[in-house]
Design an enzyme around this catalytic site. Structure first.
Site, short mmCIF file in Angstrom:
data_model
loop_
_atom_site.label_atom_id
_atom_site.label_comp_id
_atom_site.label_asym_id
_atom_site.label_seq_id
_atom_site.Cartn_x
_atom_site.Cartn_y
_atom_site.Cartn_z
N GLU A 9 -6.42 4.47 8.14
CA GLU A 9 -6.35 5.97 7.88
C GLU A 9 -7.45 6.55 7.23
OE1 GLU A 9 -2.84 5.71 5.49
OE2 GLU A 9 -1.95 4.93 7.43
N GLY A 40 2.82 2.19 10.80
CA GLY A 40 3.69 3.38 10.71
C GLY A 40 4.37 3.58 12.04
N HIS A 87 -9.36 1.23 5.04
CA HIS A 87 -8.13 1.39 5.72
C HIS A 87 -8.30 2.34 7.08
CE1 HIS A 87 -4.13 2.55 6.54
NE2 HIS A 87 -3.68 1.37 5.96
N GLY A 102 2.93 -0.93 4.02
CA GLY A 102 2.97 0.42 3.94
C GLY A 102 4.63 0.74 3.66
N GLY A 103 4.98 1.18 4.49
CA GLY A 103 6.41 2.05 4.50
C GLY A 103 7.27 1.17 3.89
N SER A 130 3.75 -2.28 10.33
CA SER A 130 5.22 -2.22 10.42
C SER A 130 5.75 -3.78 10.04
CB SER A 130 5.42 -1.76 11.86
OG SER A 130 5.27 -0.64 12.20
N ASN A 165 0.74 -1.08 0.05
CA ASN A 165 0.14 -0.03 0.01
C ASN A 165 0.93 1.27 0.06
OD1 ASN A 165 -1.56 1.97 0.47
ND2 ASN A 165 -2.45 1.25 2.41
N TRP A 166 0.87 2.07 -1.04
CA TRP A 166 1.96 2.93 -1.29
C TRP A 166 1.23 4.19 -0.70
CZ3 TRP A 166 3.93 3.06 -6.93
CH2 TRP A 166 4.94 1.67 -7.30
N LYS A 167 -0.01 4.07 -0.42
CA LYS A 167 -0.67 5.37 0.25
C LYS A 167 -0.33 6.60 -0.53
CE LYS A 167 -0.24 3.14 4.78
NZ LYS A 167 -0.01 3.15 6.39
N GLU A 202 -5.03 -4.93 10.83
CA GLU A 202 -4.17 -3.75 10.89
C GLU A 202 -4.51 -3.11 12.42
OE1 GLU A 202 -2.23 -2.82 6.90
OE2 GLU A 202 -3.87 -1.30 7.30
P1 13P Z 1 3.03 0.56 7.76
O1 13P Z 1 3.75 -0.91 7.23
O2 13P Z 1 3.71 1.78 7.18
O3 13P Z 1 3.17 0.25 9.25
O4 13P Z 1 1.85 0.65 7.04
C1 13P Z 1 0.88 -0.55 7.21
C2 13P Z 1 -0.33 -0.20 6.46
O5 13P Z 1 -1.13 0.72 6.60
C3 13P Z 1 -0.43 -0.93 5.15
O6 13P Z 1 -1.97 -0.84 4.58
#
Ligand code: 13P
Length: 253
Positions: A99, A175, A97, A236-237, A215, A10-12, A169
């Site tokens: 967020e 994050g 998600h 994510g990251g 993470s 997920n590149w956000k 999640e």
């Molecule tokens: P991180 O891997 O950066 O913690 O993000 C997880 C995430 O929100 C994937 O959708």
């Protein structure tokens, strides 16, 4: 039937078109060795979906979007409908998600409507659930996740059920560099699978893939993925760095 491991990035809200294409060019070869043993998806921002779809042709990476609108078309300025994403070559849409829930007011009922739109358009939903730190510390993790699963998934038949991916999640792990321990994650994943059994029966529940997200890194992926009910990761990251994402993809291959 064994569940195929599913790793999605997920590149956000990261990467311009030029940056996306540069990342994909390297990623294609970095994950090609897993062939079809692991399913790999990436979810770039909307603006990069079309060029990235072209850049993924003849690769073993499929395309996902990060959200969509529940309606097929209409006066919803700024929104993107599911058939538009299908047209661009998306196979999956991430829905609910944390967020989106925390920053944009998404609710379980809203996610439920979006799931219908995604299935109708011929794509598959990745439905995200997870508790906040306060909810975990209050001992409410399983009940919070239960409310989310039931709210997002109610009204779908077992036939639709087999097409779902769920992503657990924990909000406190996203994050933050704090990962749920494999024991903590497995406990919630097993609970989710038993909830799916209640909705759709044990056979369908046994087919649904449940990803862990929060993470996930190259050095904790193998341990998480070794758990019986953890069928993949939503990253994510670490999905923004070729070497890190490729190492996660290979963790169970
Ligand atoms: P991180 O891997 O950066 O913690 O993000 C997880 C995430 O929100 C994937 O959708």
């Amino acid at each position: 039937m064994a569940r195929r491991c599913f790793i999605a990035g997920n590149w956000k809200m990261n990467k311009t078109v030029a940056e996306s294409l540069a990342l994909v060019r390297e990623l294609r070869s970095a994950v090609s060795m897993v062939r079809d043993r692991v399913e790999v998806a990436i979810a770039p921002p909307f603006t990069a979906l079309h060029p990235v779809a072209k850049a993924l042709e003849d690769s073993n990476i499929v395309l996902a979007a990060q959200t969509c609108h529940a309606s097929e078309s209409g006066a919803f300025t700024g929104e993107i409908a599911a058939p538009m994403l299908k047209e661009l070559g998306c196979s999956y849409v991430i829905l609910g998600h944390s967020e989106r829930r925390q920053l944009f007011g998404e609710t379980d009922a809203g996610v439920n409507r979006k799931v219908s739109a995604v299935l109708k358009a011929g794509m598959l939903p990745i439905v995200c659930v997870g508790e906040t730190l306060e909810q975990r510390e209050g001992g409410n993790t399983l009940s919070v996740v239960e409310t989310q699963v039931k709210g997002c998934l109610s009204g779908f038949s077992a036939i639709d059920g087999a097409r779902f991916v769920i992503a657990y999640e924990p909000v406190w792990a996203i994050g933050t560099g704090k990962t749920a321990s494999s024991r903590q994650a497995q406990e919630v994943h097993a609970h989710i699978r038993s909830l799916l059994g209640g909705l759709w029966g044990a056979e369908t529940a046994g087919q649904v893939r449940i990803q862990y997200g929060g993470s996930v890194k190259a050095d904790n992926a193998a341990e998480l993925l070794s758990q019986p009910d953890i069928d993949g990761a939503l990253v994510g990251g670490a999905s923004l760095k070729v070497a890190d994402f490729a190492a996660i993809v290979k963790a169970k291959a």
